[in-house]
Design a protein around this motif. Structure first.
Motif, short mmCIF file in Angstrom:
data_model
loop_
_atom_site.label_atom_id
_atom_site.label_comp_id
_atom_site.label_asym_id
_atom_site.label_seq_id
_atom_site.Cartn_x
_atom_site.Cartn_y
_atom_site.Cartn_z
N ASP A 63 0.83 -1.20 0.00
CA ASP A 63 0.00 0.00 0.00
C ASP A 63 0.87 1.26 0.00
OD1 ASP A 63 -2.54 1.36 0.18
OD2 ASP A 63 -2.04 1.81 2.25
N HIS A 64 1.94 1.24 0.80
CA HIS A 64 2.86 2.37 0.85
C HIS A 64 3.56 2.56 -0.49
CE1 HIS A 64 5.51 5.36 2.46
NE2 HIS A 64 6.60 4.62 2.28
N LEU A 65 3.87 1.46 -1.15
CA LEU A 65 4.51 1.52 -2.46
C LEU A 65 3.60 2.20 -3.48
CD1 LEU A 65 6.94 0.71 -4.24
CD2 LEU A 65 5.87 -1.53 -4.54
N ALA A 66 2.32 1.83 -3.49
CA ALA A 66 1.37 2.44 -4.42
C ALA A 66 1.16 3.91 -4.11
CB ALA A 66 0.04 1.69 -4.35
N ASP A 107 1.73 -2.37 -11.36
CA ASP A 107 2.50 -3.51 -10.84
C ASP A 107 2.02 -3.91 -9.45
OD1 ASP A 107 4.00 -3.81 -13.09
OD2 ASP A 107 5.76 -2.74 -12.34
N VAL A 108 1.70 -2.91 -8.63
CA VAL A 108 1.20 -3.22 -7.28
C VAL A 108 -0.14 -3.94 -7.36
CG1 VAL A 108 0.38 -2.22 -5.11
CG2 VAL A 108 2.45 -1.32 -6.19
N VAL A 109 -1.02 -3.47 -8.22
CA VAL A 109 -2.33 -4.12 -8.39
C VAL A 109 -2.15 -5.57 -8.83
CG1 VAL A 109 -4.47 -4.13 -9.72
CG2 VAL A 109 -3.53 -1.97 -8.87
N ASN A 147 10.76 -3.54 1.96
CA ASN A 147 9.92 -4.01 3.07
C ASN A 147 8.91 -5.04 2.59
OD1 ASN A 147 11.20 -2.31 4.89
ND2 ASN A 147 9.74 -0.63 4.57
N ARG A 148 8.36 -4.83 1.38
CA ARG A 148 7.43 -5.80 0.82
C ARG A 148 8.09 -7.14 0.59
NH1 ARG A 148 7.46 -8.41 -3.09
NH2 ARG A 148 9.21 -7.21 -3.93
N ALA A 149 9.32 -7.10 0.03
CA ALA A 149 10.04 -8.35 -0.26
C ALA A 149 10.36 -9.11 1.03
CB ALA A 149 11.33 -8.04 -1.02
N GLU A 197 -5.31 -4.50 -2.81
CA GLU A 197 -5.59 -4.68 -4.24
C GLU A 197 -6.73 -3.79 -4.70
OE1 GLU A 197 -7.97 -7.90 -6.95
OE2 GLU A 197 -6.96 -8.63 -5.15
N GLN A 198 -7.82 -3.77 -3.93
CA GLN A 198 -8.98 -2.98 -4.31
C GLN A 198 -8.69 -1.48 -4.27
OE1 GLN A 198 -11.93 -4.40 -1.56
NE2 GLN A 198 -12.03 -6.44 -2.50
N GLN A 199 -7.96 -1.06 -3.22
CA GLN A 199 -7.62 0.36 -3.11
C GLN A 199 -6.69 0.79 -4.22
OE1 GLN A 199 -8.86 2.70 -0.92
NE2 GLN A 199 -7.72 4.10 -2.26
N ALA A 200 -5.67 -0.03 -4.50
CA ALA A 200 -4.72 0.30 -5.56
C ALA A 200 -5.40 0.31 -6.93
CB ALA A 200 -3.56 -0.70 -5.55
#
Length: 269
Positions: free
Chosen positions: A77-80, A98-100, A153-155, A240-243
């Protein structure tokens, strides 16, 4: 392992030899010795202690899996959100897409694969594209450092999630617990009187049910992404929905490079 087995066998042999020579002149009054209940009491205590320890280990793995899922969702979420600081619209839309697609692939492909403790290849397609996007963005962009940090952080969170998807309790220990449970139940049966034993039988049934339920909880909790109490993908699907909403709001009419399950579309599609 060999030393432990040898020491235990030698101790048993020495104990039996000592018993034979030291008690061979005892009177018949001592022939009764310890009762069955007294002999099996240490085994019952050992079963309860190991069950408690293994259950705590499995519960810890379950909690860490939940934390990893939420950490991964927060990082994605932070990445998006950080991508919105990119001035170039094409670069911004690429990172958001890509985030989605990553969150969709995690939800639809990696979650089922984690039932068997395995990762899925589909999310890695989008992590690779993210790295390629970062190279195109370049270090001169002010948001570059924040993007790389969020992706790192995601990885890490994804790796922690995949690590916790494997069994926390080795199979050998689980089978050992199953054997101990069987011995405990059988030994409890030997301690029940032959007559007027209805209360004891009811208590035995309850104790067996509780011990079995505990072992089933261990089996479920040590595999956090499969079973009756599995960790769901709600946090990931929320991101996913927010992005997805943010992407379509920022790029009306633009198409995502993946389908609804996060699988990459053909370049000609």
């Amino acid at each position: 392992m060999l030393v432990t087995i040898v020491v235990a066998v030698v101790a048993l042999i020495l104990g039996l030899i000592a018993h034979h020579f030291l008690r061979r002149h005892d009177s018949e009054a001592d022939d009764v010795g310890l009762s069955v209940k007294e002999l099996i009491s240490p085994v019952q205590t050992l079963t309860v202690l190991i069950l408690a320890f293994v259950l705590a280990t499995a519960a810890g793995s379950y909690n860490r899996a939940e934390e990893a899922v939420h950490s991964e969702a927060n990082a994605a979420d932070h990445l998006a959100e950080t991508a919105e600081f990119l001035p170039d619209a094409a670069q911004r839309h690429r990172v958001q897409a890509d985030v989605v697609c990553y969150t969709r692939a995690v939800h639809h492909y990696e979650w089922p694969a984690m039932n068997d403790g395995h990762p899925a290849a589909e999310p890695s397609v989008w992590t690779a594209d993210l790295r390629s996007a970062f190279k195109d963005i370049g270090t001169d962009q002010g948001a570059f450092g924040m993007l790389v940090g969020a992706d790192d952080n995601r990885a890490k969170a994804r790796q922690a999630r995949l690590t916790e998807s494997t069994a926390a309790v080795p199979a050998a220990i689980y089978w050992f617990m199953l054997v101990l449970l069987s011995i405990t139940v059988i030994s409890l049966c030997l301690c029940i009187p032959r007559r007027r034993n209805q209360p004891q039988l009811a208590t035995l049934a309850m104790a067996t049910a509780l011990l079995t339920a505990t072992l089933l909880l261990v089996h479920d909790a040590e595999r956090p992404f499969g079973g009756a109490i599995s960790v769901d993908a709600t946090a990931i699907t929320d991101v996913e929905q927010q992005a997805t909403r943010d992407f379509h709001a920022d790029a009306p009419g633009a198409a995502l490079p993946c389908d609804d399950r996060g699988h990459k579309k053909d370049s000609g599609a």
